[in-house]
Design a protein around this motif. Structure first.
Motif, short mmCIF file in Angstrom:
data_model
loop_
_atom_site.label_atom_id
_atom_site.label_comp_id
_atom_site.label_asym_id
_atom_site.label_seq_id
_atom_site.Cartn_x
_atom_site.Cartn_y
_atom_site.Cartn_z
N UNK A 201 0.82 -1.21 0.00
CA UNK A 201 0.00 0.00 0.00
C UNK A 201 0.86 1.26 0.00
N UNK A 202 1.99 1.21 0.70
CA UNK A 202 2.90 2.36 0.67
C UNK A 202 3.44 2.55 -0.74
N UNK A 203 3.83 1.47 -1.37
CA UNK A 203 4.42 1.53 -2.71
C UNK A 203 3.40 1.89 -3.78
N UNK A 204 2.12 1.90 -3.42
CA UNK A 204 1.05 2.31 -4.33
C UNK A 204 0.63 3.76 -4.10
N UNK A 205 1.39 4.46 -3.23
CA UNK A 205 1.05 5.83 -2.85
C UNK A 205 2.06 6.81 -3.45
N UNK A 206 1.57 7.96 -3.90
CA UNK A 206 2.45 8.97 -4.49
C UNK A 206 3.23 9.69 -3.40
N UNK A 207 4.54 9.75 -3.59
CA UNK A 207 5.43 10.51 -2.70
C UNK A 207 5.33 11.98 -3.08
N UNK A 211 6.50 13.30 -6.64
CA UNK A 211 5.40 13.17 -7.58
C UNK A 211 5.28 11.78 -8.18
N UNK A 212 6.12 10.86 -7.74
CA UNK A 212 6.09 9.47 -8.20
C UNK A 212 5.74 8.56 -7.02
N UNK A 213 5.44 7.32 -7.33
CA UNK A 213 5.14 6.38 -6.27
C UNK A 213 6.35 6.14 -5.39
N UNK A 214 6.10 5.89 -4.10
CA UNK A 214 7.19 5.49 -3.21
C UNK A 214 7.84 4.22 -3.74
N UNK A 215 9.14 4.07 -3.47
CA UNK A 215 9.92 2.93 -3.91
C UNK A 215 10.43 2.15 -2.70
N UNK A 216 10.76 0.87 -2.88
CA UNK A 216 11.33 0.10 -1.76
C UNK A 216 12.56 0.78 -1.15
N UNK A 217 13.31 1.51 -1.95
CA UNK A 217 14.50 2.20 -1.43
C UNK A 217 14.16 3.32 -0.47
N UNK A 368 4.91 -4.68 -11.24
CA UNK A 368 4.81 -3.22 -11.29
C UNK A 368 3.51 -2.82 -10.59
N UNK A 369 3.65 -2.14 -9.46
CA UNK A 369 2.48 -1.66 -8.73
C UNK A 369 1.99 -0.35 -9.34
N UNK A 370 0.68 -0.19 -9.36
CA UNK A 370 0.08 1.03 -9.87
C UNK A 370 -0.54 1.81 -8.70
N UNK A 371 -0.77 3.09 -8.91
CA UNK A 371 -1.32 3.92 -7.85
C UNK A 371 -2.65 3.32 -7.37
#
Length: 374
Positions: A201-207, A211-217, A368-371
């Motif tokens: 769910x975090x990785x599907x959220x815009x940072x 302006x892009x999705x959060x990444x595992x990094x 690839x996760x989407x928003x």
């Protein structure tokens, strides 16, 4: 009940000799069971429809249950549903439950038993953002740490104590919702998450910073498997009394486990097809999220060194140690809390059919996760 069990155990050798004699005479009914096989059973899930249960939906959709003579009804779970209680009441023949959530009702009198340990690893994480500097359990000292409660917190509590921290004084422990909003908003420093669900769910959220999705990094994780306080999760449970007293139910249990494991093996090798099967059952989460979940669920099952569904005694002992040390259980469960004969019989049947029941060669696929997980 005890009288009936004693009678059955006393007659068992005589029945076996009778079957052997029938086989030697070459009678037409030598291979037929001494009971009317069960054909209709129900399975109680512990949560809503999602890829966490894909193997069962696949076994149903692809005819694996039908192949072993079973018509299986899958009962969706939810917040207020306790699978162990549903099973103990007789409202379902089998149930999916985390091990601690099966052992507590068992200690309270529900005579249920774990017949197949499907998940070999825990999926529970503690997740933080990299800039928080939380790189280990010890780094949680003085932080605001979220958990869901309802029995989900014990791996965390045991991990804190193992690191020398007192959960009552060294951290601020708060109950979080079943989402990651408190972490993303900065209300808490570290959040509880399942790797197949809330972590995604975090990785599907815009940072907002990029302006892009959060990444595992962007994230740090504490994995309780690495910390030695992981507890076994999804397992198949059955009615212990019926297994002892009713040969038809025991036979159905073997057939049910065999077909269910076949479903999980199919999902291991056919991720996209199983995701579509889950989507056809109308889950609330979208396709990219379900694909991520299917991938991570497979990672909890494979490899299964002893064979899918067969209990690892060391992981059982670790689960029980955490459960007793944290006061979940008043005492260690007796040896009837799990049994391996049913899963071993199911695995033997699958091996005889040339099926890979270990999965040593399985690897995650890129997802690839989407928003919003769409």
């Amino acid at each position: 009940m005890k009288v009936r069990k004693t009678l059955i155990r006393t007659l068992a050798p005589l029945l076996a000799l009778g079957l052997l004699a029938a086989a030697c005479t070459g009678g037409d009914d030598a291979d037929e069971p001494e009971f009317e096989p069960i054909s209709e059973v129900s399975l109680q899930l512990q949560w809503f429809t999602q890829a966490q249960f894909a193997g069962y939906y696949a076994a149903q959709a692809l005819g694996f249950y039908e192949d072993v003579g079973l018509d299986v009804t899958i009962l969706e779970g939810g917040v207020d549903i306790v699978p162990a209680s549903v099973l103990d009441s007789g409202a379902a023949e089998f149930a999916v439950s985390w091990v601690p959530r099966g052992l507590v009702p068992r200690e309270e009198g529900a005579n249920i038993t774990n017949i197949a340990q499907v998940f070999q690893r825990s999926a529970t994480l503690q997740v933080s953002f990299v800039d928080s500097g939380i790189n280990s359990v010890a780094d949680l000292e003085g932080r605001t740490v979220g958990n869901w409660g309802f029995g989900n917190e014990f791996e965390l509590l045991a991990g804190l104590r193992r690191s020398g921290l007192d959960p009552d004084s060294d951290i601020q422990l708060v109950q979080q919702n079943f989402d990651m909003l408190a972490l993303i908003s900065g209300e808490i420093d570290a959040a509880q998450a399942m790797i197949y669900n809330e972590y995604a769910q975090v990785l599907e959220t815009v940072n907002p910073a990029t302006g892009e999705l959060y990444q595992p990094s962007d994230l740090n994780i504490i994995d309780w498997n690495d910390e030695g306080t992981a507890m076994l999760q999804d397992a198949l449970w059955a009615d212990a009394d019926r297994l002892d007293d009713d040969p038809a139910y025991y036979d159905a249990a073997v057939r049910f486990v065999e077909a269910s494991l076949r479903g999980w093996i199919h999902c291991r090798d056919n991720t996209e097809e199983c995701v579509q099967i889950v989507l056809d059952n109308v889950p609330t989460l979208g396709q990219s999220h379900q694909t991520w979940q299917m991938n991570e669920i497979s990672a909890l099952i494979w490899p299964s060194p002893l064979g899918a569904g067969i209990m690892d005694a060391d992981l059982w002992a670790q689960t029980v140690e955490v459960a007793t040390s944290e006061g979940i259980l008043a005492a260690e469960p007796d040896e009837g809390a799990y049994r391996t004969d049913i899963a071993e019989a199911a695995v033997a049947n699958l091996r005889d059919a040339g099926v890979d029941v270990v999965g040593d060669d399985w690897e995650r696929i890129p997802v690839v996760l989407l928003e919003g997980g769409e």
